[in-house]
Design a protein around this motif. Structure first.
Motif, PDB file in Angstrom:
ATOM      1  N   GLU A  33       0.831  -1.192   0.000  1.00 35.66           N
ATOM      2  CA  GLU A  33       0.000   0.000   0.000  1.00 35.66           C
ATOM      3  C   GLU A  33       0.878   1.260   0.000  1.00 35.66           C
ATOM      4  N   GLU A  34       0.262   2.387  -0.256  1.00 36.32           N
ATOM      5  CA  GLU A  34       1.009   3.633  -0.365  1.00 36.32           C
ATOM      6  C   GLU A  34       1.756   3.966   0.921  1.00 36.32           C
ATOM      7  N   SER A  35       1.148   3.688   2.074  1.00 37.65           N
ATOM      8  CA  SER A  35       1.819   3.973   3.346  1.00 37.65           C
ATOM      9  C   SER A  35       3.099   3.149   3.493  1.00 37.65           C
ATOM     10  N   GLU A  36       3.081   1.936   2.975  1.00 37.13           N
ATOM     11  CA  GLU A  36       4.263   1.081   3.036  1.00 37.13           C
ATOM     12  C   GLU A  36       5.360   1.596   2.106  1.00 37.13           C
ATOM     13  N   ARG A  37       4.955   2.044   0.949  1.00 38.96           N
ATOM     14  CA  ARG A  37       5.941   2.612   0.014  1.00 38.96           C
ATOM     15  C   ARG A  37       6.606   3.857   0.608  1.00 38.96           C
ATOM     16  N   ALA A  38       5.812   4.691   1.251  1.00 41.92           N
ATOM     17  CA  ALA A  38       6.344   5.921   1.825  1.00 41.92           C
ATOM     18  C   ALA A  38       7.323   5.642   2.965  1.00 41.92           C
ATOM     19  N   ALA A  39       7.090   4.568   3.713  1.00 42.67           N
ATOM     20  CA  ALA A  39       7.922   4.249   4.872  1.00 42.67           C
ATOM     21  C   ALA A  39       9.073   3.307   4.530  1.00 42.67           C
ATOM     22  N   TRP A  40       9.186   2.913   3.284  1.00 45.34           N
ATOM     23  CA  TRP A  40      10.059   1.806   2.888  1.00 45.34           C
ATOM     24  C   TRP A  40      11.514   1.995   3.326  1.00 45.34           C
ATOM     25  N   SER A  41      12.067   3.161   3.130  1.00 43.79           N
ATOM     26  CA  SER A  41      13.468   3.378   3.481  1.00 43.79           C
ATOM     27  C   SER A  41      13.715   3.161   4.973  1.00 43.79           C
ATOM     28  N   LEU A  42      12.849   3.738   5.823  1.00 44.71           N
ATOM     29  CA  LEU A  42      13.008   3.569   7.264  1.00 44.71           C
ATOM     30  C   LEU A  42      12.742   2.135   7.711  1.00 44.71           C
ATOM     31  N   VAL A  43      11.831   1.456   7.046  1.00 40.78           N
ATOM     32  CA  VAL A  43      11.545   0.067   7.399  1.00 40.78           C
ATOM     33  C   VAL A  43      12.763  -0.812   7.115  1.00 40.78           C
ATOM     34  N   LEU A  44      13.406  -0.603   5.986  1.00 35.88           N
ATOM     35  CA  LEU A  44      14.625  -1.349   5.676  1.00 35.88           C
ATOM     36  C   LEU A  44      15.701  -1.093   6.726  1.00 35.88           C
ATOM     37  N   ARG A  45      15.805   0.131   7.164  1.00 37.01           N
ATOM     38  CA  ARG A  45      16.778   0.470   8.201  1.00 37.01           C
ATOM     39  C   ARG A  45      16.410  -0.182   9.530  1.00 37.01           C
ATOM     40  N   ALA A  46      15.122  -0.211   9.860  1.00 41.00           N
ATOM     41  CA  ALA A  46      14.681  -0.849  11.100  1.00 41.00           C
ATOM     42  C   ALA A  46      15.013  -2.337  11.095  1.00 41.00           C
ATOM     43  N   ALA A  47      14.816  -2.983   9.949  1.00 40.31           N
ATOM     44  CA  ALA A  47      15.110  -4.411   9.848  1.00 40.31           C
ATOM     45  C   ALA A  47      16.604  -4.662   9.990  1.00 40.31           C
ATOM     46  N   ALA A  48      17.434  -3.798   9.407  1.00 42.34           N
ATOM     47  CA  ALA A  48      18.880  -3.950   9.548  1.00 42.34           C
ATOM     48  C   ALA A  48      19.322  -3.679  10.979  1.00 42.34           C
ATOM     49  N   LEU A  49      18.741  -2.647  11.602  1.00 43.78           N
ATOM     50  CA  LEU A  49      19.078  -2.311  12.985  1.00 43.78           C
ATOM     51  C   LEU A  49      18.746  -3.460  13.918  1.00 43.78           C
ATOM     52  N   ARG A  50      17.596  -4.099  13.715  1.00 43.84           N
ATOM     53  CA  ARG A  50      17.191  -5.195  14.598  1.00 43.84           C
ATOM     54  C   ARG A  50      18.253  -6.290  14.643  1.00 43.84           C
ATOM     55  N   PHE A  51      18.765  -6.701  13.482  1.00 41.06           N
ATOM     56  CA  PHE A  51      19.719  -7.815  13.470  1.00 41.06           C
ATOM     57  C   PHE A  51      21.133  -7.351  13.810  1.00 41.06           C
ATOM     58  N   TRP A  52      21.453  -6.093  13.523  1.00 45.87           N
ATOM     59  CA  TRP A  52      22.746  -5.593  13.984  1.00 45.87           C
ATOM     60  C   TRP A  52      22.783  -5.564  15.513  1.00 45.87           C
ATOM     61  N   LEU A  53      21.745  -5.007  16.134  1.00 50.82           N
ATOM     62  CA  LEU A  53      21.713  -4.952  17.594  1.00 50.82           C
ATOM     63  C   LEU A  53      21.724  -6.343  18.210  1.00 50.82           C
ATOM     64  N   SER A  54      20.972  -7.267  17.618  1.00 53.96           N
ATOM     65  CA  SER A  54      20.908  -8.624  18.148  1.00 53.96           C
ATOM     66  C   SER A  54      22.289  -9.276  18.132  1.00 53.96           C
ATOM     67  N   ARG A  55      22.969  -9.159  17.006  1.00 53.98           N
ATOM     68  CA  ARG A  55      24.296  -9.781  16.895  1.00 53.98           C
ATOM     69  C   ARG A  55      25.321  -9.045  17.756  1.00 53.98           C
ATOM     70  N   LEU A  56      25.225  -7.728  17.806  1.00 55.95           N
ATOM     71  CA  LEU A  56      26.157  -6.959  18.629  1.00 55.95           C
ATOM     72  C   LEU A  56      25.961  -7.286  20.103  1.00 55.95           C
ATOM     73  N   TYR A  57      24.724  -7.479  20.518  1.00 58.27           N
ATOM     74  CA  TYR A  57      24.459  -7.850  21.912  1.00 58.27           C
ATOM     75  C   TYR A  57      25.051  -9.223  22.216  1.00 58.27           C
ATOM     76  N   ASP A  58      24.825 -10.199  21.320  1.00 56.01           N
ATOM     77  CA  ASP A  58      25.364 -11.541  21.541  1.00 56.01           C
ATOM     78  C   ASP A  58      26.887 -11.534  21.537  1.00 56.01           C
ATOM     79  N   TRP A  59      27.472 -10.648  20.737  1.00 63.59           N
ATOM     80  CA  TRP A  59      28.928 -10.529  20.678  1.00 63.59           C
ATOM     81  C   TRP A  59      29.466  -9.906  21.972  1.00 63.59           C
ATOM     82  N   THR A  60      28.716  -8.949  22.503  1.00 60.68           N
ATOM     83  CA  THR A  60      29.156  -8.221  23.691  1.00 60.68           C
ATOM     84  C   THR A  60      28.851  -8.971  24.978  1.00 60.68           C
ATOM     85  N   PHE A  61      27.716  -9.667  25.006  1.00 53.91           N
ATOM     86  CA  PHE A  61      27.287 -10.410  26.194  1.00 53.91           C
ATOM     87  C   PHE A  61      27.049 -11.870  25.811  1.00 53.91           C
TER      88      PHE A  61
END
Length: 312
Positions: free
Chosen positions: A254-282
């Motif tokens: 939908e149009e709302s998804e297209r408008a948010a697409w760039s930030l959504v891609l960043r959110a998905a990347a952030l989620r797995f970066w934080l997850s792996r960084l946390y496991d690496w750190t702790f």
């Protein structure tokens, strides 16, 4: 090997008496799992995967297993949980909640081609459409609140540049209202090792134990970030196009998804970066061989921050 709970031959033989699956022939532990104990099980009536849930919230397990049953019974290429003689798909083995599901043919791919990328896009679209009729509810345990909490735990343990990047991205993400985007059941972890193929034929989607209710387009972002990026942090344009075109043939964003697409891609990347960084750190006990390189997802996040994605 990630077999946290040992199961003897006799224990498994007695356990299987609850199911109409025939006699136990053999079994072996599966080393790929991180969160659960998994065994391949062969019986006189079929081939199965036995999972003992080690860390998942017990209250969420009926959602996962019910979703797998819902999808498979409607023709989706996923594993169907077996039911006991009493009709249960969640039981107990050696003090742990356990489930037995049909073992699918095929194997994961490390270097997907265009046909495989398109097949994954189609399957994800089918999952989102078919999942709309599933009545179960489960919140995303790795959603925005988790990202905030995990980031706070990391900020005092990372270098200055990493801290600045995390803080700036969280500030940008605060502008994204996931709840305002079209919602439904998502897989949330559709990585290459969770899709099975025989040659170019997709034979199964597995590991629904991060599935939840969330923004549908976020699921596409998670999947693209894994399937369509090279190790240098740059996207493979051909695979990207193959996957998104196939997804759109099943479900049009939908149009709302297209408008948010760039930030959504960043959110998905952030989620797995934080997850792996946390496991690496702790690191948790026994996790040494399983902790994945967090820099892979840092590179993906930085790419999305610096480059506008192709329009949906």
């Amino acid at each position: 090997m990630s077999v946290f709970t040992k199961v003897s031959y006799n224990e498994l033989r007695d356990f299987l008496q609850q199911y109409p699956v025939g006699e136990l022939i053999g079994y072996q532990g599966i080393g790929e799992g991180i969160e659960n104990t998994n065994y391949f099980v062969d019986t006189s009536d079929g081939r199965w995967v036995l999972t003992l849930f080690e860390r998942l919230n017990y209250d969420d397990l009926p959602f996962f297993l019910g979703l797998m049953d819902h999808l498979a019974s409607r023709g989706f290429t996923g594993a169907m949980p077996a039911r006991t003689h009493e009709g249960k798909n969640l039981v107990t083995l050696n003090g742990k909640p356990a489930a037995l599901v049909h073992r699918l043919t095929g194997q994961g791919v490390l270097f997907p081609n265009l046909a495989q990328s398109a097949a994954v896009g189609s399957a994800l679209g089918d999952l989102h459409v078919t999942g709309l009729s599933y009545a179960g509810r489960c919140e995303n345990s790795r959603g925005p609140a988790w990202r905030e909490q995990t980031a706070k735990a990391l900020l005092s343990r990372v270098d200055k540049d990493t801290r600045a990047l995390i803080e700036d991205e969280l500030k940008a993400q605060s502008k994204l209202n996931f709840a305002a985007l079209p919602q439904g059941v998502i897989h949330a972890d559709l990585f290459r090792d969770n899709v099975l193929f025989v040659d170019d034929r997709l034979t199964g989607v597995i590991d629904f134990y991060y599935a939840c209710n969330d923004a549908l387009i976020y699921d596409l972002a998670v999947t693209l970030n894994d399937w369509c990026f090279e190790t240098n942090g740059h996207p493979n344009a051909a695979r990207w196009t193959a996957m998104t075109d196939a997804y759109r043939a099943r479900r049009e964003p939908e149009e709302s998804e297209r408008a948010a697409w760039s930030l959504v891609l960043r959110a998905a990347a952030l989620r797995f970066w934080l997850s792996r960084l946390y496991d690496w750190t702790f690191p948790r006990e026994g996790d040494v061989v399983h902790v994945k390189d967090p820099d892979q997802y840092r590179r993906i996040l930085e790419h999305h921050r610096n480059t506008a994605p192709p329009a949906l």
